[in-house]
Scaffold this motif. Structure first.
Motif, PDB file in Angstrom:
ATOM      1  N   ARG A 274     -10.155   3.040   2.402  1.00 17.19           N
ATOM      2  CA  ARG A 274      -9.083   3.991   2.703  1.00 17.19           C
ATOM      3  C   ARG A 274      -8.285   3.553   3.938  1.00 17.19           C
ATOM      4  NH1 ARG A 274     -13.074   7.522   0.663  1.00 17.19           N
ATOM      5  NH2 ARG A 274     -14.063   7.744   2.723  1.00 17.19           N
ATOM      6  N   ILE A 275      -8.968   3.001   4.932  1.00 16.12           N
ATOM      7  CA  ILE A 275      -8.284   2.537   6.150  1.00 16.12           C
ATOM      8  C   ILE A 275      -7.372   1.352   5.836  1.00 16.12           C
ATOM      9  CG2 ILE A 275      -8.619   1.473   8.416  1.00 16.12           C
ATOM     10  CD1 ILE A 275     -11.247   3.067   8.616  1.00 16.12           C
ATOM     11  N   VAL A 276      -7.898   0.422   5.045  1.00 17.37           N
ATOM     12  CA  VAL A 276      -7.096  -0.748   4.659  1.00 17.37           C
ATOM     13  C   VAL A 276      -5.840  -0.309   3.926  1.00 17.37           C
ATOM     14  CG1 VAL A 276      -7.021  -2.747   3.116  1.00 17.37           C
ATOM     15  CG2 VAL A 276      -8.988  -2.413   4.634  1.00 17.37           C
ATOM     16  N   ALA A 277      -5.983   0.616   2.982  1.00 17.03           N
ATOM     17  CA  ALA A 277      -4.825   1.093   2.222  1.00 17.03           C
ATOM     18  C   ALA A 277      -3.806   1.756   3.145  1.00 17.03           C
ATOM     19  CB  ALA A 277      -5.280   2.073   1.147  1.00 17.03           C
ATOM     20  N   ARG A 278      -4.284   2.533   4.138  1.00 15.86           N
ATOM     21  CA  ARG A 278      -3.373   3.204   5.059  1.00 15.86           C
ATOM     22  C   ARG A 278      -2.643   2.194   5.944  1.00 15.86           C
ATOM     23  NH1 ARG A 278      -6.741   6.281   7.358  1.00 15.86           N
ATOM     24  NH2 ARG A 278      -7.000   5.253   9.382  1.00 15.86           N
ATOM     25  N   ILE A 279      -3.369   1.193   6.450  1.00 16.00           N
ATOM     26  CA  ILE A 279      -2.738   0.171   7.296  1.00 16.00           C
ATOM     27  C   ILE A 279      -1.659  -0.574   6.520  1.00 16.00           C
ATOM     28  CG2 ILE A 279      -3.111  -2.014   8.509  1.00 16.00           C
ATOM     29  CD1 ILE A 279      -5.894  -0.997   9.272  1.00 16.00           C
ATOM     30  N   ILE A 280      -1.975  -0.952   5.293  1.00 15.56           N
ATOM     31  CA  ILE A 280      -1.014  -1.692   4.472  1.00 15.56           C
ATOM     32  C   ILE A 280       0.244  -0.852   4.247  1.00 15.56           C
ATOM     33  CG2 ILE A 280      -0.576  -2.606   2.162  1.00 15.56           C
ATOM     34  CD1 ILE A 280      -3.490  -3.521   2.099  1.00 15.56           C
ATOM     35  N   ALA A 281       0.069   0.417   3.922  1.00 13.45           N
ATOM     36  CA  ALA A 281       1.222   1.288   3.669  1.00 13.45           C
ATOM     37  C   ALA A 281       2.079   1.443   4.920  1.00 13.45           C
ATOM     38  CB  ALA A 281       0.739   2.652   3.174  1.00 13.45           C
ATOM     39  N   GLU A 282       1.442   1.610   6.077  1.00 10.20           N
ATOM     40  CA  GLU A 282       2.200   1.809   7.315  1.00 10.20           C
ATOM     41  C   GLU A 282       2.917   0.534   7.753  1.00 10.20           C
ATOM     42  OE1 GLU A 282      -0.297   3.511  10.290  1.00 10.20           O
ATOM     43  OE2 GLU A 282      -0.715   5.338   9.138  1.00 10.20           O
ATOM     44  N   VAL A 283       2.263  -0.614   7.589  1.00  8.24           N
ATOM     45  CA  VAL A 283       2.901  -1.885   7.955  1.00  8.24           C
ATOM     46  C   VAL A 283       4.115  -2.146   7.063  1.00  8.24           C
ATOM     47  CG1 VAL A 283       2.632  -4.393   7.930  1.00  8.24           C
ATOM     48  CG2 VAL A 283       0.871  -2.960   8.973  1.00  8.24           C
ATOM     49  N   ARG A 284       3.971  -1.934   5.774  1.00  9.56           N
ATOM     50  CA  ARG A 284       5.085  -2.186   4.852  1.00  9.56           C
ATOM     51  C   ARG A 284       6.236  -1.222   5.095  1.00  9.56           C
ATOM     52  NH1 ARG A 284       2.941  -2.967  -1.186  1.00  9.56           N
ATOM     53  NH2 ARG A 284       5.173  -3.409  -1.443  1.00  9.56           N
ATOM     54  N   SER A 285       5.916  -0.011   5.561  1.00  9.33           N
ATOM     55  CA  SER A 285       6.972   0.943   5.883  1.00  9.33           C
ATOM     56  C   SER A 285       7.713   0.542   7.157  1.00  9.33           C
ATOM     57  CB  SER A 285       6.371   2.340   6.049  1.00  9.33           C
ATOM     58  OG  SER A 285       7.357   3.273   6.443  1.00  9.33           O
ATOM     59  N   ALA A 286       6.972   0.073   8.160  1.00 10.80           N
ATOM     60  CA  ALA A 286       7.585  -0.319   9.442  1.00 10.80           C
ATOM     61  C   ALA A 286       8.223  -1.690   9.380  1.00 10.80           C
ATOM     62  CB  ALA A 286       6.534  -0.278  10.553  1.00 10.80           C
ATOM     63  N   GLN A 287       7.700  -2.570   8.524  1.00 12.31           N
ATOM     64  CA  GLN A 287       8.202  -3.945   8.400  1.00 12.31           C
ATOM     65  C   GLN A 287       8.553  -4.210   6.931  1.00 12.31           C
ATOM     66  OE1 GLN A 287       8.666  -5.822  11.069  1.00 12.31           O
ATOM     67  NE2 GLN A 287       7.634  -4.445  12.502  1.00 12.31           N
ATOM     68  N   PRO A 288       9.755  -3.823   6.493  1.00 18.24           N
ATOM     69  CA  PRO A 288      10.122  -3.955   5.067  1.00 18.24           C
ATOM     70  C   PRO A 288      10.035  -5.382   4.537  1.00 18.24           C
ATOM     71  CG  PRO A 288      11.704  -2.586   6.246  1.00 18.24           C
ATOM     72  CD  PRO A 288      10.828  -3.209   7.290  1.00 18.24           C
ATOM     73  N   ASP A 289      10.179  -6.368   5.426  1.00 21.25           N
ATOM     74  CA  ASP A 289      10.112  -7.754   4.956  1.00 21.25           C
ATOM     75  C   ASP A 289       8.700  -8.147   4.519  1.00 21.25           C
ATOM     76  OD1 ASP A 289      12.774  -8.012   5.433  1.00 21.25           O
ATOM     77  OD2 ASP A 289      12.598  -9.355   7.157  1.00 21.25           O
ATOM     78  N   VAL A 290       7.690  -7.416   4.977  1.00 20.90           N
ATOM     79  CA  VAL A 290       6.310  -7.711   4.573  1.00 20.90           C
ATOM     80  C   VAL A 290       6.086  -7.087   3.201  1.00 20.90           C
ATOM     81  CG1 VAL A 290       3.870  -7.469   5.135  1.00 20.90           C
ATOM     82  CG2 VAL A 290       5.547  -7.776   6.967  1.00 20.90           C
TER      83      VAL A 290
END
Length: 308
Positions: A274-290
């Motif tokens: 669950r933590i991994v999924a949350r980190i991935i979602a937040e990073v992709r939201s803050a960094q659209p190029d990722v």
């Protein structure tokens, strides 16, 4: 900056198409080899813009089973093709025509026609160059222009900028050659100008090929982007350490990032997911190029002490 890239390409395409027609007309009317070389140059540039637009369109295709990470890298391929064409079709033809006229010199007739055409071409190229430079500066910020080119992940902008720069220099050389051939009665200067134009195109193409080849091979994301991703991962209270952060640009705005993450031993496996999924979602939201972020839960050795 996809919109900026498209704007720069369309501006260059419009300018080069009109310039090519005018230059070829002037070359056939006056017999100027330098003007013919410039006509070939503008025609090649027009074809290059069409290839860049094709590459930009094809690179936006969605992923499929054969290309699971998408087609973003196509823009790098077509930019490399443009660099090669600039050398083969532009530089080679210009040098060949110049050498041919040196072997069989003939005077340039009605040079005033060429002066008018070159003047109009300079104005059109200046307009295209201004658009490309303005869009490039938005990406470069305060960086030195060469550093910005080396760090740029969008080859379209610096390809158009290089082409327009080579075109402006080539027009100046053609004008000098024509003036010399006209005022000094030396047709050889017109031929020399054609050869110099060919050399300019070859240098520009080699620089472009070098930069686009690096992108094709695979360049890492900017340190700022990697730092932002690492900061978000480390901000998670249950993360003990992060190592082996790697990245690669598949396209100007398509980055894959991987990292090995050591979670606290007390965190259950289900919670880690669950933590991994949350980190991935937040990073992709803050960094659209990722576009893709892969976190590999692992266990690092936290003590270097050896057994007695």
């Amino acid at each position: 900056m996809a919109g900026g890239s498209t704007k720069a390409v369309v501006a260059a395409l419009t300018a080069n198409l009109g310039i090519a027609v005018a230059k070829f007309g002037g070359a056939f009317y006056t017999g100027s080899t330098a003007m013919l070389a410039e006509g070939v140059h503008s025609l090649v540039d027009t074809g290059n813009q069409l290839l860049l637009l094709l590459g930009m369109r094809r690179s936006k295709r969605p992923a499929d089973t054969r290309h699971p990470f998408g087609y973003s890298r196509e823009i790098y391929f077509w930019s490399f093709v443009v660099a090669v064409l600039l050398f083969t079709a532009g530089g080679t033809v210009a040098i060949y025509e110049g050498v041919q006229k040196l072997s069989h010199p003939h005077p340039v007739t009605n040079p005033i026609v060429n002066y008018v055409i070159l003047g109009l071409a300079i104005l059109l190229e200046a307009g295209s160059f201004t658009v490309a430079l303005r869009e490039f500066r938005k990406v470069a910020n305060a960086q030195h222009w060469w550093s910005a080119v080396r760090e740029a992940k969008d080859p379209v902008l610096f390809t158009v900028l290089f082409e327009d720069s080579a075109a402006m220099i080539g027009l100046a050389v053609a004008l000098v050659g024509l003036v010399g051939a006209h005022l000094l009665g030396a047709p050889a200067l017109d031929a020399v100008a054609s050869i110099v134009i060919g050399g300019i195109l070859i240098v520009a193409s080699l620089l472009l090929a070098r930069e686009t080849m690096s992108l094709i091979v695979g360049e890492a994301a900017s340190p700022a982007l990697i730092d932002a991703v690492e900061w978000r991962i480390r901000a998670e209270p249950s993360v003990a350490d992060v190592r082996d952060i790697n990245s690669v640009h598949l396209g100007p705005h398509d980055v894959i990032v991987t990292a090995a993450v050591d979670f606290e031993d007390s965190v259950p496996a289900g919670e880690v997911e669950r933590i991994v999924a949350r980190i991935i979602a937040e990073v992709r939201s803050a960094q659209p190029d990722v576009r893709q972020l892969f976190l590999a839960p692992t266990s690092f050795v936290r003590s270097s002490s050896a057994p007695a």
